[in-house]
Motif scaffolding. Sequence first.
Motif, PDB file in Angstrom:
ATOM      1  N   GLU A  81       0.740  -1.171   0.222  1.00  0.00           N
ATOM      2  CA  GLU A  81      -0.125  -0.114   0.089  1.00  0.00           C
ATOM      3  C   GLU A  81       0.823   1.345  -0.142  1.00  0.00           C
ATOM      4  OE1 GLU A  81      -2.433  -0.239   3.424  1.00  0.00           O
ATOM      5  OE2 GLU A  81      -3.792  -1.817   2.598  1.00  0.00           O
ATOM      6  N   LEU A  82       2.008   1.083   0.559  1.00  0.00           N
ATOM      7  CA  LEU A  82       2.814   2.321   0.868  1.00  0.00           C
ATOM      8  C   LEU A  82       4.234   2.044   0.786  1.00  0.00           C
ATOM      9  CD1 LEU A  82       1.503   4.063   3.912  1.00  0.00           C
ATOM     10  CD2 LEU A  82       1.666   4.991   1.785  1.00  0.00           C
ATOM     11  N   SER A  83       4.992   2.543  -0.586  1.00  0.00           N
ATOM     12  CA  SER A  83       6.251   2.188  -0.858  1.00  0.00           C
ATOM     13  C   SER A  83       6.906   3.297  -0.017  1.00  0.00           C
ATOM     14  CB  SER A  83       6.639   2.632  -2.181  1.00  0.00           C
ATOM     15  OG  SER A  83       6.502   4.039  -2.566  1.00  0.00           O
ATOM     16  N   GLY A  84       8.175   3.176   0.100  1.00  0.00           N
ATOM     17  CA  GLY A  84       9.288   3.805   1.052  1.00  0.00           C
ATOM     18  C   GLY A  84       9.082   5.046   0.930  1.00  0.00           C
ATOM     19  N   GLN A  85       9.091   5.590  -0.237  1.00  0.00           N
ATOM     20  CA  GLN A  85       9.075   7.102  -0.872  1.00  0.00           C
ATOM     21  C   GLN A  85       7.633   7.769  -0.392  1.00  0.00           C
ATOM     22  OE1 GLN A  85      11.489   9.106  -1.910  1.00  0.00           O
ATOM     23  NE2 GLN A  85      13.005   7.476  -1.431  1.00  0.00           N
ATOM     24  N   LYS A  88       7.238   8.114   3.444  1.00  0.00           N
ATOM     25  CA  LYS A  88       7.960   9.302   3.835  1.00  0.00           C
ATOM     26  C   LYS A  88       7.245  10.585   3.493  1.00  0.00           C
ATOM     27  CE  LYS A  88      12.726  11.050   4.241  1.00  0.00           C
ATOM     28  NZ  LYS A  88      14.247  10.789   4.174  1.00  0.00           N
ATOM     29  N   ALA A  89       6.934  10.689   2.379  1.00  0.00           N
ATOM     30  CA  ALA A  89       6.061  11.841   1.769  1.00  0.00           C
ATOM     31  C   ALA A  89       4.880  11.973   2.793  1.00  0.00           C
ATOM     32  CB  ALA A  89       5.741  11.685   0.403  1.00  0.00           C
ATOM     33  N   LEU A  90       4.203  10.838   2.989  1.00  0.00           N
ATOM     34  CA  LEU A  90       3.034  11.114   3.917  1.00  0.00           C
ATOM     35  C   LEU A  90       3.167  11.544   5.140  1.00  0.00           C
ATOM     36  CD1 LEU A  90      -0.075  10.479   4.281  1.00  0.00           C
ATOM     37  CD2 LEU A  90       0.798   8.083   4.973  1.00  0.00           C
ATOM     38  N   VAL A 115       6.010  -0.030   8.381  1.00  0.00           N
ATOM     39  CA  VAL A 115       4.604   0.393   7.831  1.00  0.00           C
ATOM     40  C   VAL A 115       3.625  -0.968   8.304  1.00  0.00           C
ATOM     41  CG1 VAL A 115       3.073   0.571   5.634  1.00  0.00           C
ATOM     42  CG2 VAL A 115       5.461   1.335   5.553  1.00  0.00           C
ATOM     43  N   GLY A 116       2.468  -0.539   8.959  1.00  0.00           N
ATOM     44  CA  GLY A 116       1.514  -1.696   9.497  1.00  0.00           C
ATOM     45  C   GLY A 116       0.183  -1.238   8.878  1.00  0.00           C
TER      46      GLY A 116
END
Length: 726
Positions: A81-85, A88-90, A115-116
């Motif tokens: 759901e969320l890549s590293g980039q 981090k942006a979030l 990330v959970g």
Amino acid sequence: MDVDKEFREAVRNVSRKSAQDIQFTPELEKRINDQLSKRRAKGFRSLYAAGAVAASIALAFAVWKPVASLFPSDLQQAAAELSGQKAKALVQKALQPLQKAIPELGGYQLTVKEVGPGVVMAELRKGDNEYAQVAVNTGTEQLEMFKWFTSDAGKQALTEQAAAEKANAFLDALLGEQRKQYEQTAAGEIYRPQNGFLELDVNGMYVTYKQMKDGKAVPFGDITLWVDGAGRIVAFGQLNSEEQATLDKLAKALPEFNTGAVLVNKDKRKDGSSLTLANADEQGNTVMVSTQGKGDTISRYRVDAPRDEGWVHAPKALASEKASQFLQSVLGEDLKNYREKDSSDIPGYQRYHNGLPVLGDDLYVVVDKTGRVTDFAKNASAYDLAALPDPSTAVSREAAEKEVAANMKLRYIERLFERSSSDQKQQDLGPLLDYTPAVAFFQMGQSGSLHWYIDAETGKIQFGTGNNGMEYDRLGTHEPITLAAQKQAAAIKTKEEAAALLTEEWGADLKGLPYSEREQEKREGEGKEKVFHWETKDEKRLEVVVDAETGRVVDVTIPRKDTNISVSEQAALKEAIRILEKYVDPGVTEVQVSQIIKPGEPSPVTSGDWQFEFIKSHDGVPVLQQYPDEAYIVTVDPSTGKANGFLNRTASAEAVALPDKSKAVPVEQAVREYLAYMPLQLAYTIKGVEDEKLAKPKLIYVPMSDKRYADKYIYIDAISGKAVIR
């Protein structure tokens, strides 16, 4: 931090296996020292008590880097759901209001940690001792939790008015227009649990706000802030929508639970949260609630109030009735997949799937005499029921029983005790020679922990470590070690005799070191011990501990010389045996190795020495005492090759006449008797033999008695071939 024996012994008693995984960073050691300083000020006089506190703190603080409680599929889904980039942006976007409210945080370095489900955990760091933990909700894209660890939090809390002024200013800057929705409803000193520790432990005030709608407070729509003694906002916590729904469900299940309860603390992890709510009932009690996932599953509920002398459990019938009502509200249809256990006055429930128990997935509910639920725990973290294997893939029960027979072995127990039901005193039933599949454990009819099992896929036995990490059953060899008869170490009665022992026999240098001595209760058995104590400038201790009555040496401690590691295991073991031959109890001529800990860097958990643990042995058969503990521990400095520690953990030096092993019944007869009382049960498990979370559930065979013996210990007397139930 002083790497002392009290801390290491305390860690051994708390959980050596868990503690070995802790990363002792400078910040963790500072936090442990801070906690110990506070507790010393409150009357912690005993060094051992302080060590126990420190060990518990270390384990409690390690929660920031927990073992994943979600299976890989859940983690992969969250990561997808969320890549590293993107993560981090979030976080960067969510932190903008926080950094506006606390400009100082703008200079901290941001790192996304984990990330959970529904959350990104991140860290802001300035140095070893200045950092902040943050949790950002991926649905709202807003800050959900913030904890700021600073080097100076102020020694005294602000007044309630001053704290409220600081909190109001912060919330204005953080929420902007949304601030109008919230009204301050409570303030007070930061709450410290009756049992347990605060991860962020500061002197300060909490200030809590309720979300308002149409002039009424939204149930559990809370935000709580902590203001430290220096006037800084060091914590922020907001209940998300899933947590609000969970608390609302809890309020429906518990009539006494107040929907106006005040959130006073929130800790967030990638796989759940821990919530503290004050004024949760008419008596003003505080409750602790833990959730899993996004917060939509409750895993723990506890009324955080001390039990006075009048506190008693509800009768079993009332407890079962109230527990069933509570679980129906909390679990709904899923309750039908649990069966009540009958082994305790506290209602416990085991999950079943495909007609098989799922070990590691159980519940308990504590009910007091008034019928109120005071404690609930769901011990399993999230897992996928669909991942449970097909029972048809298991090896046959007959194959599993053959594996048990192949591992059945003799063991001596020096003293078998039974507690009298009339006066609760222990009756010494004398020594026992028994047959057992696992030496390092005493077998209960139905145990809550897996000590060993048969892997139903491979048909092979898997052993766990016993008390204090005893690895006897996992070691490849059990060759007895014959101890050469030597002149026993002299009894120590005086400072001069203790000093001579350390300098002449152990090579210690005591010149110029301050000295003290004291008496203390024995750690093993009854009576007193006398401690002869010297201390170096860097607070390292050199000690001799003796039986106060007989002068028998039970403990010797010398600091490690340096951090070098140059001594082989073979050489270190030879030195350990040399020491044993001098300090074992009279009449002990044979031992076996039960655990070897290799050297490494020193830490508060371990000295980093070579450590050899031994149990007694007789005619090649392992000998345990009343409990399955090691009898002796010897440490060897890995840089010098010289012994620098000895510990005698036997409760008594008195020799015990043991049964003749030549009179034992054939092993086949013992196996039949064992399986008659402890038949193998096919089951699922989501945990391994070390209580660790498995990467995926597995099918196993475990010994399990019927309900009559569920809370009894079961031994197989090797002389009579009959079961002994205690």
